[in-house]
Design a protein around this motif. Sequence first.
Motif, PDB file in Angstrom:
ATOM      1  N   THR A  34       2.296 -24.003 -27.385  1.00  0.00           N
ATOM      2  CA  THR A  34       3.662 -24.018 -26.859  1.00  0.00           C
ATOM      3  C   THR A  34       4.470 -25.190 -27.416  1.00  0.00           C
ATOM      4  O   THR A  34       5.703 -25.127 -27.461  1.00  0.00           O
ATOM      5  CB  THR A  34       3.644 -24.101 -25.325  1.00  0.00           C
ATOM      6  OG1 THR A  34       2.794 -25.194 -24.919  1.00  0.00           O
ATOM      7  CG2 THR A  34       3.127 -22.813 -24.720  1.00  0.00           C
ATOM      8  N   TYR A  35       3.775 -26.237 -27.835  1.00  0.00           N
ATOM      9  CA  TYR A  35       4.477 -27.380 -28.433  1.00  0.00           C
ATOM     10  C   TYR A  35       5.112 -26.970 -29.761  1.00  0.00           C
ATOM     11  O   TYR A  35       6.304 -27.202 -29.996  1.00  0.00           O
ATOM     12  CB  TYR A  35       3.503 -28.537 -28.643  1.00  0.00           C
ATOM     13  CG  TYR A  35       4.089 -29.687 -29.431  1.00  0.00           C
ATOM     14  CD1 TYR A  35       5.054 -30.512 -28.874  1.00  0.00           C
ATOM     15  CD2 TYR A  35       3.686 -29.933 -30.745  1.00  0.00           C
ATOM     16  CE1 TYR A  35       5.606 -31.561 -29.602  1.00  0.00           C
ATOM     17  CE2 TYR A  35       4.226 -30.976 -31.476  1.00  0.00           C
ATOM     18  CZ  TYR A  35       5.188 -31.788 -30.903  1.00  0.00           C
ATOM     19  OH  TYR A  35       5.733 -32.816 -31.629  1.00  0.00           O
ATOM     20  N   GLN A  36       4.331 -26.327 -30.630  1.00  0.00           N
ATOM     21  CA  GLN A  36       4.868 -25.884 -31.913  1.00  0.00           C
ATOM     22  C   GLN A  36       5.917 -24.797 -31.725  1.00  0.00           C
ATOM     23  O   GLN A  36       6.920 -24.754 -32.449  1.00  0.00           O
ATOM     24  CB  GLN A  36       3.742 -25.382 -32.819  1.00  0.00           C
ATOM     25  CG  GLN A  36       4.195 -24.822 -34.160  1.00  0.00           C
ATOM     26  CD  GLN A  36       4.920 -25.839 -35.029  1.00  0.00           C
ATOM     27  OE1 GLN A  36       4.806 -27.048 -34.824  1.00  0.00           O
ATOM     28  NE2 GLN A  36       5.694 -25.357 -35.991  1.00  0.00           N
ATOM     29  N   GLN A  37       5.719 -23.946 -30.737  1.00  0.00           N
ATOM     30  CA  GLN A  37       6.717 -22.912 -30.457  1.00  0.00           C
ATOM     31  C   GLN A  37       8.058 -23.538 -30.077  1.00  0.00           C
ATOM     32  O   GLN A  37       9.118 -23.045 -30.472  1.00  0.00           O
ATOM     33  CB  GLN A  37       6.219 -22.000 -29.337  1.00  0.00           C
ATOM     34  CG  GLN A  37       5.058 -21.105 -29.735  1.00  0.00           C
ATOM     35  CD  GLN A  37       4.386 -20.438 -28.547  1.00  0.00           C
ATOM     36  OE1 GLN A  37       4.886 -20.508 -27.414  1.00  0.00           O
ATOM     37  NE2 GLN A  37       3.246 -19.796 -28.779  1.00  0.00           N
ATOM     38  N   ALA A  38       8.001 -24.630 -29.323  1.00  0.00           N
ATOM     39  CA  ALA A  38       9.235 -25.317 -28.941  1.00  0.00           C
ATOM     40  C   ALA A  38       9.918 -25.927 -30.160  1.00  0.00           C
ATOM     41  O   ALA A  38      11.153 -25.873 -30.290  1.00  0.00           O
ATOM     42  CB  ALA A  38       8.931 -26.396 -27.903  1.00  0.00           C
ATOM     43  N   VAL A  39       9.132 -26.513 -31.066  1.00  0.00           N
ATOM     44  CA  VAL A  39       9.705 -27.072 -32.296  1.00  0.00           C
ATOM     45  C   VAL A  39      10.419 -25.981 -33.088  1.00  0.00           C
ATOM     46  O   VAL A  39      11.555 -26.159 -33.553  1.00  0.00           O
ATOM     47  CB  VAL A  39       8.606 -27.728 -33.160  1.00  0.00           C
ATOM     48  CG1 VAL A  39       9.156 -28.115 -34.535  1.00  0.00           C
ATOM     49  CG2 VAL A  39       8.033 -28.959 -32.466  1.00  0.00           C
ATOM     50  N   GLU A  40       9.766 -24.833 -33.235  1.00  0.00           N
ATOM     51  CA  GLU A  40      10.337 -23.748 -34.030  1.00  0.00           C
ATOM     52  C   GLU A  40      11.577 -23.158 -33.364  1.00  0.00           C
ATOM     53  O   GLU A  40      12.543 -22.788 -34.048  1.00  0.00           O
ATOM     54  CB  GLU A  40       9.274 -22.675 -34.279  1.00  0.00           C
ATOM     55  CG  GLU A  40       8.113 -23.200 -35.120  1.00  0.00           C
ATOM     56  CD  GLU A  40       7.100 -22.126 -35.493  1.00  0.00           C
ATOM     57  OE1 GLU A  40       7.463 -20.931 -35.458  1.00  0.00           O
ATOM     58  OE2 GLU A  40       5.954 -22.483 -35.830  1.00  0.00           O
ATOM     59  N   GLN A  41      11.575 -23.080 -32.039  1.00  0.00           N
ATOM     60  CA  GLN A  41      12.754 -22.577 -31.340  1.00  0.00           C
ATOM     61  C   GLN A  41      13.915 -23.558 -31.480  1.00  0.00           C
ATOM     62  O   GLN A  41      15.069 -23.153 -31.698  1.00  0.00           O
ATOM     63  CB  GLN A  41      12.449 -22.352 -29.860  1.00  0.00           C
ATOM     64  CG  GLN A  41      13.622 -21.775 -29.069  1.00  0.00           C
ATOM     65  CD  GLN A  41      14.094 -20.435 -29.615  1.00  0.00           C
ATOM     66  OE1 GLN A  41      13.303 -19.505 -29.771  1.00  0.00           O
ATOM     67  NE2 GLN A  41      15.388 -20.325 -29.912  1.00  0.00           N
TER      68      GLN A  41
END
Length: 593
Positions: free
Chosen positions: A315-322
């Motif tokens: 979810t950390y990387q998903q937040a960066v990408e979003q």
Amino acid sequence: MKLRNAWILILLAIILALPFLFRQKGSRSQWREGDPVLVIISPMTESIRYEFGEGFSDWHQRTHGRPVKVDWRNIGGTTEIMRYLASEYAAAFRAGWKSRGREWPANGAEIVLDRRFDPGRPPAGDEAALADWTMRKELWQAFRQTDDPSAFSSRIDLFFGGGAYDQDNAWRQGLTVAPWPADRPPSNLLVAADGTELIPRRVSGETWRTDVFFGTCLSTFGICWNEDRLKDLGIGQPPQRWKDLADPAWFGQLGVADPTKSGSIAKAFEMIVHEQCHAAVEAAGFSEGQIDDFEQRIQKAGLPAGEMPEEVPSTYQQAVEQGWLNGLLLIQKIGANARYFTDAAGKVPVDVGSGNAAAGISIDFYSRCEAEISQAGTGRTAMNYLTPVGGSGVSADPIALLRGAEHRELAVEFIRFTLSEEGQQLWNNAPGTPGGPKKYALRRLPIRRDFYPADAHGSPSSEKPGPLGYERNRAYTVDQLGDPAINPYELARQFIYRPRWTAGHFNFLRDFVRAMCMDSGEELRTAWKAAQGRAEPLRCLERMPVRPEPVTWRSALQLGRKYDRMELLKEWTLEFRANYREAADLAQNTGGG
């Protein structure tokens, strides 16, 4: 008649002599044929080139008894300079290589300038692949192992200016070299006698110096606006953050520069995306401590981009990408509000100061200079500038020695001068003050820590012995360097740059903004104006390209390597235009969303 002609000749002689009689006394008027010449390529403004040329020549006259003529090469922005240097070095090395009877491959320039080639990793393949790699290695190493102007040279000594990104690329391409051994820098230049770093290597994630290039002054990016124009538009609150510029109230009122022409403005766009990444990560519930820990673990793991080690939640990387995607959409809306995109970054604050644009994205010193000009004789400030809190890192404008410099010793002295107290005084001291420039107030922020006040966070103490304490210099600076809104060491603490989030997308972002906001600008503005208050048209407008493959945080890291640049621009532009036309049609055929 003869007397009359004589008087005419005398008057003509006086007129011709006036420029010489009234020429400002200084180093350039003292220079004579046979005195030293230094060749510098730079995107810096004419005022900076003048003051540093004069300042260095005066210093050299006092120190060595001879003035120096600085031959400035001004061919455009950093992008043009990088292309020019790459072309010059490739041609010069090719000529030298062939003069030795060696065969030059068709892709020789690409080989010698390859930033990613690893001479320590031969391919695991057939003999043909190994033979090709061996040829590449020999050519690549031969270029980088030579720093002799008699072998090849660009006939330019120094690269002065541009951002750390382009200077790093210049080094990776082999264009620049270290001016002195990394373990033996000049004393009291980078580090004070008491161990204090006068010029830090890195601050809040931004690189300010390496063993090859050295930051000379500092910049932030922000927003300038015209108070009178805001009143005319009925905008009561000046912009405080990047997202404020996406408000439809600014439609047709923003001045913006072309990021493909200006590396500085490209950096500003990166700051916008980076801020959105941080906002998304923070909204996902991750603290600064967790971010630091995760980024260290990701770096240590060395996995492919976007893949996380087990101890880092997906979810950390998903937040960066979003957040990255949110940043692109924010830039899109700012572009939709743009009055124009200009080739010259300095034009934006000039237009804002004169009221030709209501606001714009600007580099700090351009705006401060224009604010000073716009209020001259009026007694009031019509134009203002701010760096959005947490919205911009603090970037350095470096200087580097070019490979094969024909005047190497003199070039190294110039680097030392720019980093010394005498050179640093030119950036912000007022003209005519002790150590200040001769004609122009440069309004730049010196990089040395001893130009700023002491505080509890490790900035230099004005009480410590040093070449120039803050208290000794503050009476002469144009800007109040102790003001937290100006002090770059204070501003840097408000924004921590995480290179993994956006640094690898820097060149992608330049071209993507061009396709998204400039080459399809007419369609974008039409769609943006029509789509207000309508959900479906806005969703259509915000669609990202899917050709030649979908644009995502991960794919954007590789697109420039996999596809031809012009083909990418063409595909993106065509798709954006189609999306914008569809959004405009939907807006006309549907009611509010």
